[in-house]
Design a protein around this motif. Structure first.
Motif, PDB file in Angstrom:
ATOM      1  N   ALA A   8       0.832  -1.209   0.000  1.00 56.41           N
ATOM      2  CA  ALA A   8       0.000   0.000   0.000  1.00 56.41           C
ATOM      3  C   ALA A   8       0.865   1.257   0.000  1.00 56.41           C
ATOM      4  N   LYS A   9       2.052   1.184   0.587  1.00 53.95           N
ATOM      5  CA  LYS A   9       2.942   2.348   0.646  1.00 53.95           C
ATOM      6  C   LYS A   9       3.577   2.683  -0.698  1.00 53.95           C
ATOM      7  N   ILE A  10       3.539   1.732  -1.635  1.00 49.06           N
ATOM      8  CA  ILE A  10       4.065   2.040  -2.958  1.00 49.06           C
ATOM      9  C   ILE A  10       2.950   2.018  -4.012  1.00 49.06           C
ATOM     10  N   SER A  11       1.717   2.051  -3.531  1.00 50.02           N
ATOM     11  CA  SER A  11       0.548   2.118  -4.413  1.00 50.02           C
ATOM     12  C   SER A  11      -0.062   3.504  -4.302  1.00 50.02           C
ATOM     13  N   GLY A  12      -0.281   4.148  -5.415  1.00 45.57           N
ATOM     14  CA  GLY A  12      -0.920   5.460  -5.381  1.00 45.57           C
ATOM     15  C   GLY A  12       0.045   6.553  -4.984  1.00 45.57           C
ATOM     16  N   GLU A  13      -0.353   7.381  -4.038  1.00 51.64           N
ATOM     17  CA  GLU A  13       0.475   8.502  -3.585  1.00 51.64           C
ATOM     18  C   GLU A  13       1.691   7.965  -2.836  1.00 51.64           C
ATOM     19  N   LEU A  14       2.884   8.317  -3.314  1.00 58.11           N
ATOM     20  CA  LEU A  14       4.106   7.760  -2.749  1.00 58.11           C
ATOM     21  C   LEU A  14       4.744   8.705  -1.739  1.00 58.11           C
ATOM     22  N   VAL A  21      10.828   1.003   0.891  1.00 58.62           N
ATOM     23  CA  VAL A  21       9.794  -0.031   0.953  1.00 58.62           C
ATOM     24  C   VAL A  21       9.999  -1.027  -0.192  1.00 58.62           C
ATOM     25  N   SER A  22      10.287  -0.511  -1.385  1.00 57.21           N
ATOM     26  CA  SER A  22      10.555  -1.375  -2.538  1.00 57.21           C
ATOM     27  C   SER A  22      11.722  -2.314  -2.237  1.00 57.21           C
ATOM     28  N   ASP A  23      12.798  -1.780  -1.670  1.00 59.67           N
ATOM     29  CA  ASP A  23      13.957  -2.594  -1.327  1.00 59.67           C
ATOM     30  C   ASP A  23      13.595  -3.664  -0.297  1.00 59.67           C
ATOM     31  N   SER A  24      12.799  -3.292   0.684  1.00 54.04           N
ATOM     32  CA  SER A  24      12.382  -4.256   1.718  1.00 54.04           C
ATOM     33  C   SER A  24      11.540  -5.369   1.117  1.00 54.04           C
ATOM     34  N   LEU A  25      10.618  -5.000   0.248  1.00 49.51           N
ATOM     35  CA  LEU A  25       9.790  -6.014  -0.408  1.00 49.51           C
ATOM     36  C   LEU A  25      10.644  -6.940  -1.268  1.00 49.51           C
ATOM     37  N   ALA A  26      11.624  -6.394  -1.942  1.00 49.35           N
ATOM     38  CA  ALA A  26      12.511  -7.218  -2.770  1.00 49.35           C
ATOM     39  C   ALA A  26      13.304  -8.195  -1.905  1.00 49.35           C
ATOM     40  N   ARG A  27      13.747  -7.742  -0.743  1.00 45.36           N
ATOM     41  CA  ARG A  27      14.477  -8.637   0.161  1.00 45.36           C
ATOM     42  C   ARG A  27      13.576  -9.759   0.667  1.00 45.36           C
ATOM     43  N   ILE A  28      12.310  -9.431   0.951  1.00 43.11           N
ATOM     44  CA  ILE A  28      11.366 -10.477   1.376  1.00 43.11           C
ATOM     45  C   ILE A  28      11.226 -11.480   0.231  1.00 43.11           C
ATOM     46  N   GLY A  29      10.965 -10.969  -0.957  1.00 40.90           N
ATOM     47  CA  GLY A  29      11.011 -11.773  -2.176  1.00 40.90           C
ATOM     48  C   GLY A  29      10.107 -12.978  -2.248  1.00 40.90           C
ATOM     49  N   SER A  30       9.044 -12.997  -1.494  1.00 41.13           N
ATOM     50  CA  SER A  30       8.157 -14.161  -1.476  1.00 41.13           C
ATOM     51  C   SER A  30       7.252 -14.178  -2.707  1.00 41.13           C
ATOM     52  N   GLU A  31       6.574 -15.287  -2.887  1.00 38.03           N
ATOM     53  CA  GLU A  31       5.592 -15.418  -3.971  1.00 38.03           C
ATOM     54  C   GLU A  31       4.476 -14.389  -3.779  1.00 38.03           C
ATOM     55  N   GLU A  32       4.113 -14.120  -2.531  1.00 36.04           N
ATOM     56  CA  GLU A  32       3.082 -13.121  -2.237  1.00 36.04           C
ATOM     57  C   GLU A  32       3.523 -11.731  -2.712  1.00 36.04           C
ATOM     58  N   VAL A  33       4.767 -11.392  -2.465  1.00 31.46           N
ATOM     59  CA  VAL A  33       5.305 -10.099  -2.918  1.00 31.46           C
ATOM     60  C   VAL A  33       5.314 -10.057  -4.441  1.00 31.46           C
ATOM     61  N   LEU A  34       5.779 -11.120  -5.071  1.00 30.56           N
ATOM     62  CA  LEU A  34       5.838 -11.155  -6.526  1.00 30.56           C
ATOM     63  C   LEU A  34       4.450 -10.966  -7.138  1.00 30.56           C
ATOM     64  N   GLN A  35       3.472 -11.659  -6.618  1.00 31.46           N
ATOM     65  CA  GLN A  35       2.108 -11.531  -7.143  1.00 31.46           C
ATOM     66  C   GLN A  35       1.559 -10.120  -6.913  1.00 31.46           C
ATOM     67  N   ALA A  36       1.881  -9.528  -5.784  1.00 27.11           N
ATOM     68  CA  ALA A  36       1.437  -8.154  -5.512  1.00 27.11           C
ATOM     69  C   ALA A  36       2.075  -7.173  -6.497  1.00 27.11           C
ATOM     70  N   MET A  37       3.343  -7.410  -6.845  1.00 26.30           N
ATOM     71  CA  MET A  37       4.025  -6.525  -7.799  1.00 26.30           C
ATOM     72  C   MET A  37       3.446  -6.697  -9.212  1.00 26.30           C
ATOM     73  N   ILE A  38       3.076  -7.908  -9.566  1.00 25.67           N
ATOM     74  CA  ILE A  38       2.451  -8.145 -10.867  1.00 25.67           C
ATOM     75  C   ILE A  38       1.147  -7.363 -10.962  1.00 25.67           C
ATOM     76  N   VAL A  39       0.363  -7.376  -9.892  1.00 28.40           N
ATOM     77  CA  VAL A  39      -0.887  -6.598  -9.850  1.00 28.40           C
ATOM     78  C   VAL A  39      -0.567  -5.107  -9.913  1.00 28.40           C
ATOM     79  N   LEU A  40       0.471  -4.692  -9.208  1.00 31.46           N
ATOM     80  CA  LEU A  40       0.838  -3.275  -9.144  1.00 31.46           C
ATOM     81  C   LEU A  40       1.310  -2.730 -10.500  1.00 31.46           C
ATOM     82  N   LEU A  41       1.748  -3.608 -11.393  1.00 32.31           N
ATOM     83  CA  LEU A  41       2.135  -3.168 -12.743  1.00 32.31           C
ATOM     84  C   LEU A  41       0.970  -2.530 -13.497  1.00 32.31           C
TER      85      LEU A  41
END
Length: 174
Positions: A8-14, A21-41
């Motif tokens: 949510a912190k990288i969706s919409g108003e940044l 936050v992007s770096d933290s999500l990349a470090r987590i790197g889970s399938e859940e993060v990947l799917q969320a990024m695909i939606v965020l595209l």
């Protein structure tokens, strides 16, 4: 960590912490993060779409995000940020995408063309006779549809050298 809150912190108003936050999500790197990024595209905010691509590019296991990112790069809605999205392919295994990148090199604007050329020069690709045939087809289409000026002459020299090198590579492999 609450992945949904982070997304949510990288969706919409940044905020000014969006890259962290992007770096933290990349470090987590889970399938859940990947799917969320695909939606965020597909987010209406172009900066959010870019951060989705950036996050995936920094993830270790990002193969499932490559096709959606390629779709986003081709999406007309992203034409103004095509170069930025294309640059994020540096973080992916694009070995099967030589022809697509070659097309961006030929037909893209200056920035897109230069980024594609850099990827073509520095990434590893699965080159086959079929890949060379497709690249040659796009080159022929390009030559029939552009003005034959000084810029064309420079590009022609470069492309003919590229295609000859690829042909030599495939011949050596056989």
């Amino acid at each position: 960590m609450d992945i949904h809150a982070m997304v949510a912190k990288i969706s919409g108003e940044l905020s000014d912490k969006a890259y962290e936050v992007s770096d933290s999500l990349a470090r987590i790197g889970s399938e859940e993060v990947l799917q969320a990024m695909i939606v965020l595209l597909k987010n209406p905010n172009p900066e959010s779409r870019y951060l989705a691509a950036r996050t995936m590019a920094h993830m270790t296991n990002n193969a499932a995000g490559l096709a959606p990112l390629m779709d986003a790069i081709q999406d007309k809605e992203n034409s103004s940020q095509q170069g930025e999205l294309l640059a994020e392919l540096e973080g992916f295994d694009v070995s099967d995408y030589y022809v697509e990148l070659f097309k961006y090199y030929l037909f893209g604007g200056f920035k897109v063309s230069m980024i594609a050329k850099d990827l073509l020069d520095h990434k590893d690709f699965d080159i086959t006779a079929r890949v060379i045939k497709k690249a040659t087809k796009h080159w022929n289409h390009y030559t029939n549809n552009v003005k034959h000026d000084e810029l064309f002459t420079l590009k022609k020299r470069e492309v003919e050298e590229i295609l000859a090198d690829l042909q030599a590579f495939v011949s050596d492999e056989s």
